[in-house]
Design a protein around this motif. Structure first.
Motif, PDB file in Angstrom:
ATOM      1  N   UNK A   1      42.444  36.245  48.684  1.00 30.13           N
ATOM      2  CA  UNK A   1      42.534  37.379  47.765  1.00 30.13           C
ATOM      3  C   UNK A   1      42.123  38.632  48.508  1.00 30.13           C
ATOM      4  N   UNK A   2      42.962  39.648  48.456  1.00 33.07           N
ATOM      5  CA  UNK A   2      42.546  40.903  49.049  1.00 33.07           C
ATOM      6  C   UNK A   2      41.456  41.510  48.176  1.00 33.07           C
ATOM      7  N   UNK A   3      40.605  42.300  48.775  1.00 39.90           N
ATOM      8  CA  UNK A   3      39.407  42.790  48.090  1.00 39.90           C
ATOM      9  C   UNK A   3      39.716  43.840  47.043  1.00 39.90           C
ATOM     10  N   UNK A  33      48.964  41.611  44.327  1.00 40.22           N
ATOM     11  CA  UNK A  33      49.355  40.239  44.028  1.00 40.22           C
ATOM     12  C   UNK A  33      49.050  39.860  42.601  1.00 40.22           C
ATOM     13  N   UNK A  34      48.849  38.572  42.395  1.00 40.28           N
ATOM     14  CA  UNK A  34      48.642  38.087  41.028  1.00 40.28           C
ATOM     15  C   UNK A  34      47.289  37.402  40.840  1.00 40.28           C
ATOM     16  N   UNK A  35      46.402  37.478  41.827  1.00 45.36           N
ATOM     17  CA  UNK A  35      45.102  36.833  41.727  1.00 45.36           C
ATOM     18  C   UNK A  35      44.171  37.654  40.839  1.00 45.36           C
ATOM     19  N   UNK A  36      43.192  36.991  40.235  1.00 47.75           N
ATOM     20  CA  UNK A  36      42.210  37.673  39.389  1.00 47.75           C
ATOM     21  C   UNK A  36      40.804  37.217  39.755  1.00 47.75           C
ATOM     22  N   UNK A  37      39.830  37.978  39.302  1.00 51.89           N
ATOM     23  CA  UNK A  37      38.430  37.564  39.347  1.00 51.89           C
ATOM     24  C   UNK A  37      37.852  37.922  37.977  1.00 51.89           C
ATOM     25  N   UNK A  38      37.056  37.000  37.416  1.00 54.39           N
ATOM     26  CA  UNK A  38      36.515  37.222  36.085  1.00 54.39           C
ATOM     27  C   UNK A  38      35.193  36.467  35.956  1.00 54.39           C
ATOM     28  N   UNK A  56      36.969  29.804  37.674  1.00 53.91           N
ATOM     29  CA  UNK A  56      37.059  29.922  39.128  1.00 53.91           C
ATOM     30  C   UNK A  56      35.694  29.584  39.712  1.00 53.91           C
ATOM     31  N   UNK A  57      35.622  29.448  41.003  1.00 55.92           N
ATOM     32  CA  UNK A  57      34.358  29.075  41.637  1.00 55.92           C
ATOM     33  C   UNK A  57      33.403  30.270  41.723  1.00 55.92           C
ATOM     34  N   UNK A  58      32.115  29.961  41.741  1.00 56.42           N
ATOM     35  CA  UNK A  58      31.107  31.000  41.964  1.00 56.42           C
ATOM     36  C   UNK A  58      31.318  31.647  43.321  1.00 56.42           C
ATOM     37  N   UNK A  63      32.174  36.280  46.745  1.00 52.95           N
ATOM     38  CA  UNK A  63      32.934  36.884  47.857  1.00 52.95           C
ATOM     39  C   UNK A  63      33.558  38.204  47.412  1.00 52.95           C
ATOM     40  N   UNK A  64      34.135  38.225  46.216  1.00 52.13           N
ATOM     41  CA  UNK A  64      34.741  39.452  45.709  1.00 52.13           C
ATOM     42  C   UNK A  64      33.707  40.556  45.535  1.00 52.13           C
ATOM     43  N   UNK A  65      32.611  40.248  44.851  1.00 49.58           N
ATOM     44  CA  UNK A  65      31.600  41.265  44.547  1.00 49.58           C
ATOM     45  C   UNK A  65      30.994  41.833  45.827  1.00 49.58           C
ATOM     46  N   UNK A  66      30.667  40.976  46.780  1.00 47.12           N
ATOM     47  CA  UNK A  66      30.048  41.449  48.024  1.00 47.12           C
ATOM     48  C   UNK A  66      31.015  42.246  48.890  1.00 47.12           C
TER      49      UNK A  66
END
Length: 75
Positions: A1-3, A33-38, A56-58, A63-66
């Protein structure tokens, strides 16, 4: 996933945090893209906090938040 991600809010939620400040939530969509974080993040009464990813995994959420860097592009 791009940041890069576009934070969004669902129509039935009008806050990114609960009124008492104990829960923060985020839903973001990948810009290219089509990825999400929630996730929901809870501040506990005692020491510590609780991360509750949404389907999704922790590790993916952390990784996204940092790695998150706000985009200067209009949303």
């Amino acid at each position: 996933m791009s940041i890069g991600a576009k934070p969004t809010r669902s129509e039935d939620r009008d806050r990114a945090a609960s009124q008492d400040g104990k829960r923060t939530w985020l839903y973001g969509e990948e810009l290219s893209g089509s990825d999400i974080v929630s996730f929901n993040f809870y501040r506990l009464a005692g020491p510590g906090s609780l991360l509750k990813p949404c389907e999704m995994s922790s590790a993916k959420v952390i990784e996204f938040v940092l790695g998150f860097e706000p985009s200067a592009a209009p949303i």
